[in-house]
Design an enzyme around this catalytic site. Structure first.
Site, PDB file in Angstrom:
ATOM      1  N   CYS A 103       0.816  -1.213   0.000  1.00  0.00           N
ATOM      2  CA  CYS A 103       0.000   0.000   0.000  1.00  0.00           C
ATOM      3  C   CYS A 103       0.846   1.258   0.000  1.00  0.00           C
ATOM      4  CB  CYS A 103      -0.935  -0.007   1.205  1.00  0.00           C
ATOM      5  SG  CYS A 103      -2.274  -1.190   1.029  1.00  0.00           S
ATOM      6  N   CYS A 138      13.840   8.892  15.154  1.00  0.00           N
ATOM      7  CA  CYS A 138      12.472   9.134  14.693  1.00  0.00           C
ATOM      8  C   CYS A 138      11.729   9.815  15.839  1.00  0.00           C
ATOM      9  CB  CYS A 138      11.790   7.836  14.252  1.00  0.00           C
ATOM     10  SG  CYS A 138      11.662   6.592  15.544  1.00  0.00           S
TER      11      CYS A 138
END
Length: 433
Positions: A204, A358
């Site tokens: 996806c 992150c």
């Protein structure tokens, strides 16, 4: 064809649960008895993503007594287009935590079991074996086949679906349905005997997915689960529902048992061993603390240290708060199917240490592992990510860059570079569901 109910009923519903589920109990096929079966049911949902999110919320709303969630990922901004169990405030948090909180908001009496880990061969039977029915909302083929084979071995029904772009498939697999039910056993390998080769089927992140279709299919998965628990209707066993969202068409194809064993092939076992070795390598990745990073940045400014901080978050996160000299390289640009991409390799120097960070650590760990697998030898992870850095800024021990801070200081010229300049537009690779 109806099958016997999976679960025996509890003796009595609480007054609050009776009031909450009143409209559902009016259904003559389900009624009070079916509702009491739901209250005694244990459902495991694999993946709190695009399919798992709506399934979890509707299972909770329906009155399922125990819901287990398996997901080792943190919430990322690109999840929010379809993963409706999470919100903006949950970015960086474990998905199992935000999903569990949504469930309790809907149905306070639900028992939620959080499995904040990846499902692997070593833990699959132990986790899955504690439930009555399993919903597979995972995002990769090895895990899907592992789930299928484990459910077949444990004689459990498996509600399965797949979504990509505007298309979806949905079915119920049960290798050994109850004797006398008249239902012929089928499982995933009757539909797809082996997983496709890596890169053969787009994910996806590359091909895209319609969020509303994920919600539609996740709701159907919850419906099939309710039918199995209560013994009503005709479950999608031996049938595959195919949805074309663009045309608005639903079609159905029969699925017959082929006699193929629900067991991994030799190639699948070899791939699983390689993945496990990669996970072990990831756990041995060196870490840099916030104090160490501040000291090294000072040394870098003095010319006595040389390294690059690599920020694998999204551009919107980077704009809000960032570390001085950090280079933005979103995880979706850095990796393709978990492997270092050509653009990611080109954006990074091979002759200096890399410190990856992150929001909290999950994305950075995956990135660091992929870099080491690709031959980058000096890679470490910044412990705590931007959350730890923001704490330093708040305490006055580090400079704050980005819109979050009232008076951001400009980055030194030539030092605060974005990988967007080197690697094109940003995208985020994350779970399908």
């Amino acid at each position: 064809m109806a099958i016997p109910p999976l679960v025996e009923p509890v003796d009595q519903l609480s007054a609050s649960e009776s009031a909450r589920t009143a409209r559902q109990r009016r259904l003559p096929q389900l009624n009070e008895l079916g509702q009491r079966r739901l209250a005694n049911a244990r459902v495991l949902v694999l993946g709190a993503g695009g399919l798992g999110s709506p399934a979890l919320l509707y299972l909770a709303a329906a009155g399922v007594g125990t819901i287990g969630i398996v997901d080792g990922d943190d919430v990322e901004p690109s999840n929010l287009q379809r993963q409706i169990a999470h919100g903006l405030a949950d970015v960086g948090r474990p998905k199992v935590d935000s999903a569990a909180e949504r469930i309790i908001e809907i149905a306070p009496e639900t028992r939620v079991v959080r499995h904040a880990e990846r499902l692997v061969a070593a833990n699959a039977a132990e986790i899955i074996g504690g439930y009555d029915v399993v919903i597979d909302g995972t995002d990769n083929f090895p895990t899907r086949f592992l789930v299928n084979d484990t459910c077949a071995r444990l004689r459990l029904p498996l509600v399965w679906a797949s979504v990509l772009r505007f298309d979806a498939q949905l079915s119920v697999f049960w290798a050994t349905p109850p004797e006398g039910s008249g239902v012929t056993g089928v499982h995933l390998r009757d539909l797809f005997p082996t997983p496709p080769a890596a890169g053969e089927v787009p994910n996806c992140a590359d091909a895209g997915v319609l969020g509303a279709l994920c919600g539609q299919v996740g709701s159907l998965m919850a419906t099939e689960t309710i039918k199995l628990i209560t013994g009503i209707g005709s479950p999608l066993i031996g049938r595959v529902l195919v949805i074309d969202a663009l045309s608005g068409r639903f079609s159905e194809i029969p699925l017959l048992g082929t006699g193929i064993a629900a067991e991994p092939t030799a190639a699948e076992r070899a791939a699983e061993q390689a993945e496990e070795a990669a996970r072990v390598a990831m756990t041995s990745t060196p870490e840099v603390t916030s104090v160490e990073l501040v000291d090294r940045l000072v040394a870098q400014g003095a010319g006595t240290d040389n390294f690059l901080v690599v920020d694998v978050r999204e551009p919107s996160e980077f704009a809000e708060s960032s570390i001085p000299t950090a280079r933005l390289l979103p995880l979706g640009e850095l990796l393709t199917d978990g492997v270092l991409s050509a653009s990611g390799r080109a954006a990074l120097p091979t002759d200096m240490p890399l410190i990856v960070h992150c929001h909290a650590g999950g994305r950075a760990a995956r990135a660091a592992n992929a870099l080491r697998e690709a031959g980058f030898t000096d890679v470490s992870v910044f412990t705590g990510g931007i959350l730890a850095w923001d704490d330093l800024v708040t305490a006055g021990r580090a400079p704050g860059f980005g819109s979050r801070w009232a008076a951001p200081e400009p980055a030194p010229a030539g030092r605060h570079a974005s990988a967007r300049d080197d690697a094109g537009s940003a995208s985020q690779s994350d779970s399908l569901v």
